[in-house]
Write a protein that holds these residues in place. Structure first.
Motif, mmCIF file in Angstrom:
data_model
loop_
_atom_site.group_PDB
_atom_site.id
_atom_site.type_symbol
_atom_site.label_atom_id
_atom_site.label_comp_id
_atom_site.label_asym_id
_atom_site.label_seq_id
_atom_site.Cartn_x
_atom_site.Cartn_y
_atom_site.Cartn_z
ATOM 1 N N VAL A 169 0.841 -1.205 0.000
ATOM 2 C CA VAL A 169 0.000 0.000 0.000
ATOM 3 C C VAL A 169 0.877 1.256 0.000
ATOM 4 O O VAL A 169 0.604 2.225 -0.725
ATOM 5 C CB VAL A 169 -0.968 -0.020 1.203
ATOM 6 C CG1 VAL A 169 -1.647 1.329 1.391
ATOM 7 C CG2 VAL A 169 -2.006 -1.119 1.031
ATOM 8 N N LEU A 170 1.936 1.262 0.791
ATOM 9 C CA LEU A 170 2.855 2.408 0.851
ATOM 10 C C LEU A 170 3.510 2.637 -0.509
ATOM 11 O O LEU A 170 3.588 3.781 -0.980
ATOM 12 C CB LEU A 170 3.909 2.178 1.934
ATOM 13 C CG LEU A 170 4.919 3.303 2.132
ATOM 14 C CD1 LEU A 170 4.213 4.555 2.636
ATOM 15 C CD2 LEU A 170 6.011 2.875 3.095
ATOM 16 N N VAL A 171 3.943 1.580 -1.144
ATOM 17 C CA VAL A 171 4.567 1.709 -2.466
ATOM 18 C C VAL A 171 3.554 2.232 -3.478
ATOM 19 O O VAL A 171 3.877 3.089 -4.318
ATOM 20 C CB VAL A 171 5.165 0.343 -2.910
ATOM 21 C CG1 VAL A 171 5.536 0.356 -4.385
ATOM 22 C CG2 VAL A 171 6.366 -0.004 -2.064
ATOM 23 N N ILE A 172 2.326 1.753 -3.414
ATOM 24 C CA ILE A 172 1.292 2.239 -4.338
ATOM 25 C C ILE A 172 1.041 3.735 -4.132
ATOM 26 O O ILE A 172 0.940 4.504 -5.099
ATOM 27 C CB ILE A 172 -0.007 1.413 -4.174
ATOM 28 C CG1 ILE A 172 0.205 0.005 -4.724
ATOM 29 C CG2 ILE A 172 -1.183 2.096 -4.858
ATOM 30 C CD1 ILE A 172 -0.933 -0.945 -4.429
ATOM 31 N N PHE A 173 0.968 4.183 -2.871
ATOM 32 C CA PHE A 173 0.780 5.611 -2.605
ATOM 33 C C PHE A 173 1.979 6.430 -3.086
ATOM 34 O O PHE A 173 1.815 7.519 -3.648
ATOM 35 C CB PHE A 173 0.521 5.870 -1.118
ATOM 36 C CG PHE A 173 -0.908 5.675 -0.716
ATOM 37 C CD1 PHE A 173 -1.921 6.428 -1.280
ATOM 38 C CD2 PHE A 173 -1.245 4.732 0.245
ATOM 39 C CE1 PHE A 173 -3.240 6.259 -0.906
ATOM 40 C CE2 PHE A 173 -2.557 4.548 0.627
ATOM 41 C CZ PHE A 173 -3.561 5.307 0.046
ATOM 42 N N LEU A 174 3.179 5.930 -2.872
ATOM 43 C CA LEU A 174 4.370 6.648 -3.338
ATOM 44 C C LEU A 174 4.383 6.756 -4.864
ATOM 45 O O LEU A 174 4.674 7.826 -5.412
ATOM 46 C CB LEU A 174 5.637 5.958 -2.840
ATOM 47 C CG LEU A 174 5.959 6.139 -1.363
ATOM 48 C CD1 LEU A 174 7.176 5.310 -0.980
ATOM 49 C CD2 LEU A 174 6.202 7.605 -1.044
ATOM 50 N N ILE A 175 4.057 5.648 -5.532
ATOM 51 C CA ILE A 175 4.016 5.681 -6.998
ATOM 52 C C ILE A 175 2.926 6.647 -7.468
ATOM 53 O O ILE A 175 3.137 7.429 -8.404
ATOM 54 C CB ILE A 175 3.805 4.261 -7.566
ATOM 55 C CG1 ILE A 175 5.059 3.417 -7.339
ATOM 56 C CG2 ILE A 175 3.450 4.313 -9.042
ATOM 57 C CD1 ILE A 175 4.898 1.962 -7.712
ATOM 58 N N GLY A 176 1.780 6.635 -6.813
ATOM 59 C CA GLY A 176 0.702 7.577 -7.162
ATOM 60 C C GLY A 176 1.132 9.022 -6.953
ATOM 61 O O GLY A 176 0.858 9.890 -7.788
ATOM 62 N N GLY A 177 1.820 9.292 -5.845
ATOM 63 C CA GLY A 177 2.292 10.661 -5.588
ATOM 64 C C GLY A 177 3.308 11.110 -6.614
ATOM 65 O O GLY A 177 3.254 12.242 -7.118
ATOM 66 N N VAL A 178 4.242 10.230 -6.944
ATOM 67 C CA VAL A 178 5.251 10.575 -7.956
ATOM 68 C C VAL A 178 4.592 10.812 -9.309
ATOM 69 O O VAL A 178 4.934 11.768 -10.023
ATOM 70 C CB VAL A 178 6.332 9.465 -8.030
ATOM 71 C CG1 VAL A 178 7.225 9.646 -9.248
ATOM 72 C CG2 VAL A 178 7.165 9.453 -6.763
ATOM 73 N N LEU A 179 3.633 9.970 -9.681
ATOM 74 C CA LEU A 179 2.920 10.164 -10.943
ATOM 75 C C LEU A 179 2.148 11.478 -10.961
ATOM 76 O O LEU A 179 2.120 12.186 -11.969
ATOM 77 C CB LEU A 179 1.978 8.988 -11.214
ATOM 78 C CG LEU A 179 2.637 7.682 -11.652
ATOM 79 C CD1 LEU A 179 1.590 6.579 -11.769
ATOM 80 C CD2 LEU A 179 3.359 7.871 -12.965
#
Length: 144
Positions: free
Chosen positions: A36-46
């Motif tokens: 979940v943390l990685v998904i949020f980080l990827i979403g934020g970077v995108l």
């Protein structure tokens, strides 16, 4: 009492044996939290990358408009330079004609004229005679 682990059974085809894996629940929760943390980080970077892309696209559009304006202004400045050059040539020609006319009229163009031929004073010079003016401010002749 509750179990602290989960078992996974892998059933292959008919000729192989079944495989069993046991994984603790804390490891599964840790893996899910990390995912979940990685998904949020990827979403934020995108999100940041897309917003920067949009800003850059807007600036690129403005750059095209500014280039057109710059070319237009450069053309205008070039025309002004040509006009100024042409006016300078005309002024030099007029000054040359002026000096020729001064020579023809008997004046030395190189000599300083001390304001001769420039015009009179702004105010009437006072003299011993009175100046008579009419109703409209026009000068009237006086008898001596």
């Amino acid at each position: 009492m509750a179990s602290h682990s989960c078992s996974f059974i892998i059933i292959p085809d008919a000729s192989s044996e079944c495989k069993r894996f046991t994984v603790s629940k804390s490891l599964i929760w840790g893996f899910l939290a990390s995912a979940v943390l990685v998904i949020f980080l990827i979403g934020g970077v995108l999100y940041v990358m897309i917003s920067e892309y949009r800003a850059m696209a807007m600036k690129a559009g403005q750059l095209d408009k500014l280039k057109k304006i710059s070319v237009s202004q450069k053309n205008t400045i070039d025309r002004y330079e040509q006009d100024i050059t042409q006016l300078s040539k005309h002024l030099a020609h007029i000054q040359q004609l002026n000096s020729r006319l001064m020579v023809l009229s008997g004046l030395d163009p190189a000599q300083n004229n001390d304001g001769k031929g420039i015009g009179g004073g702004d105010e009437l010079e006072s003299s011993s005679e009175e100046v008579n003016t009419g109703e409209n401010g026009e000068l009237l002749e006086t008898e001596p």
